[in-house]
Design a protein around this motif. Sequence first.
Motif, PDB file in Angstrom:
ATOM      1  N   GLU A   1       9.377  -8.759 -10.091  1.00  0.00           N
ATOM      2  CA  GLU A   1       9.803  -7.586 -10.312  1.00  0.00           C
ATOM      3  C   GLU A   1       8.324  -7.062  -9.625  1.00  0.00           C
ATOM      4  OE1 GLU A   1       9.382  -7.042 -14.585  1.00  0.00           O
ATOM      5  OE2 GLU A   1      11.729  -7.520 -14.476  1.00  0.00           O
ATOM      6  N   ARG A   2       8.014  -7.664  -9.482  1.00  0.00           N
ATOM      7  CA  ARG A   2       6.318  -7.192  -8.839  1.00  0.00           C
ATOM      8  C   ARG A   2       6.140  -8.412  -7.376  1.00  0.00           C
ATOM      9  NH1 ARG A   2      -0.121  -6.237 -11.256  1.00  0.00           N
ATOM     10  NH2 ARG A   2      -0.850  -5.150  -9.433  1.00  0.00           N
TER      11      ARG A   2
ATOM     12  N   PHE B   1       2.328  -1.977   0.362  1.00  0.00           N
ATOM     13  CA  PHE B   1       2.572  -1.021  -1.370  1.00  0.00           C
ATOM     14  C   PHE B   1       2.255  -2.388  -2.002  1.00  0.00           C
ATOM     15  CE2 PHE B   1       4.915   2.336   0.131  1.00  0.00           C
ATOM     16  CZ  PHE B   1       3.657   3.126   0.147  1.00  0.00           C
ATOM     17  N   ASP B   2       2.070  -2.146  -3.246  1.00  0.00           N
ATOM     18  CA  ASP B   2       2.148  -2.339  -4.296  1.00  0.00           C
ATOM     19  C   ASP B   2       3.763  -2.403  -4.892  1.00  0.00           C
ATOM     20  OD1 ASP B   2       1.492  -4.906  -6.360  1.00  0.00           O
ATOM     21  OD2 ASP B   2      -0.271  -3.878  -7.066  1.00  0.00           O
ATOM     22  N   MET B   3       4.407  -3.198  -5.802  1.00  0.00           N
ATOM     23  CA  MET B   3       5.365  -2.931  -6.495  1.00  0.00           C
ATOM     24  C   MET B   3       5.816  -3.374  -7.154  1.00  0.00           C
ATOM     25  SD  MET B   3       7.099  -0.966  -3.559  1.00  0.00           S
ATOM     26  CE  MET B   3       8.613  -0.357  -3.816  1.00  0.00           C
TER      27      MET B   3
ATOM     28  N   ALA C   1      11.971   1.653  -8.839  1.00  0.00           N
ATOM     29  CA  ALA C   1      11.101   1.260  -7.537  1.00  0.00           C
ATOM     30  C   ALA C   1       9.989   2.025  -7.671  1.00  0.00           C
ATOM     31  CB  ALA C   1      11.421   0.893  -6.435  1.00  0.00           C
ATOM     32  N   SER C   2       8.135   1.367  -8.537  1.00  0.00           N
ATOM     33  CA  SER C   2       7.146   2.450  -8.174  1.00  0.00           C
ATOM     34  C   SER C   2       6.449   1.702  -7.418  1.00  0.00           C
ATOM     35  CB  SER C   2       6.882   3.311  -9.578  1.00  0.00           C
ATOM     36  OG  SER C   2       6.377   1.248 -10.347  1.00  0.00           O
ATOM     37  N   ALA C   3       5.617   2.144  -6.636  1.00  0.00           N
ATOM     38  CA  ALA C   3       4.494   2.110  -6.054  1.00  0.00           C
ATOM     39  C   ALA C   3       3.021   2.242  -5.611  1.00  0.00           C
ATOM     40  CB  ALA C   3       5.139   1.898  -4.277  1.00  0.00           C
TER      41      ALA C   3
END
Length: 203
Positions: A116-117, A132-134, A149-151
């Motif tokens: 997930e990350r 990016f850190d996703m 998704a957030s980044a």
Amino acid sequence: MHMKIKGLHRKRLTKALSPVNEVHLSKYILIIKDMKQFRVEDLNALLLLSLEIIPALVFIHKGGNLLYVNRACDEALGYSRGEILNMPFWEIVHPEHREMVKERALKRLKGEMVPERYEMKVLCKGGVEKWFDMWVKLVELKDGPVILASALDITKLKEKEEALKQLNYELDEIVQERTYKLLSVTKNMETLLYAISHNLKSP
């Protein structure tokens, strides 16, 4: 008139993102002090507004088909929102990571377990590369699953890490060079002392 987002009306997307009945996130609970103070429409509007003002990038896509991106995406990627929504999600992923991201997304939509990350390199407008850190989640909507998704942009952190690695490499080389020189000097001194000692013992 409601703004359309890749074939969806904002009103429909707002409804789809509502925490009431439409989205089922079993591990997460939205806590509100007094629900009576909010109409569902107001709560949905606040949730959408929060997506627009947070510094993190937010994407919603299904199989690479982007449904929503927030304002932070425009600023970080250099594209207008219209440009981003009209390109496959994979196009912003750097070729080095594209197959990995695509494979994980398709597996996630099938319900398979994937990380997930993770960190991902992207291609911004003009070919600029960023890291990016996703954080990625599968969300079950009424019309089917989508990927949320957030980044965070960690490009500067990556640059510092790379600079630190280079510095450590250079320091290691300096240490090895000085160690070699010290050993050479020590060996020469031992040879010299041996010669002096030998000469002193000779009649």
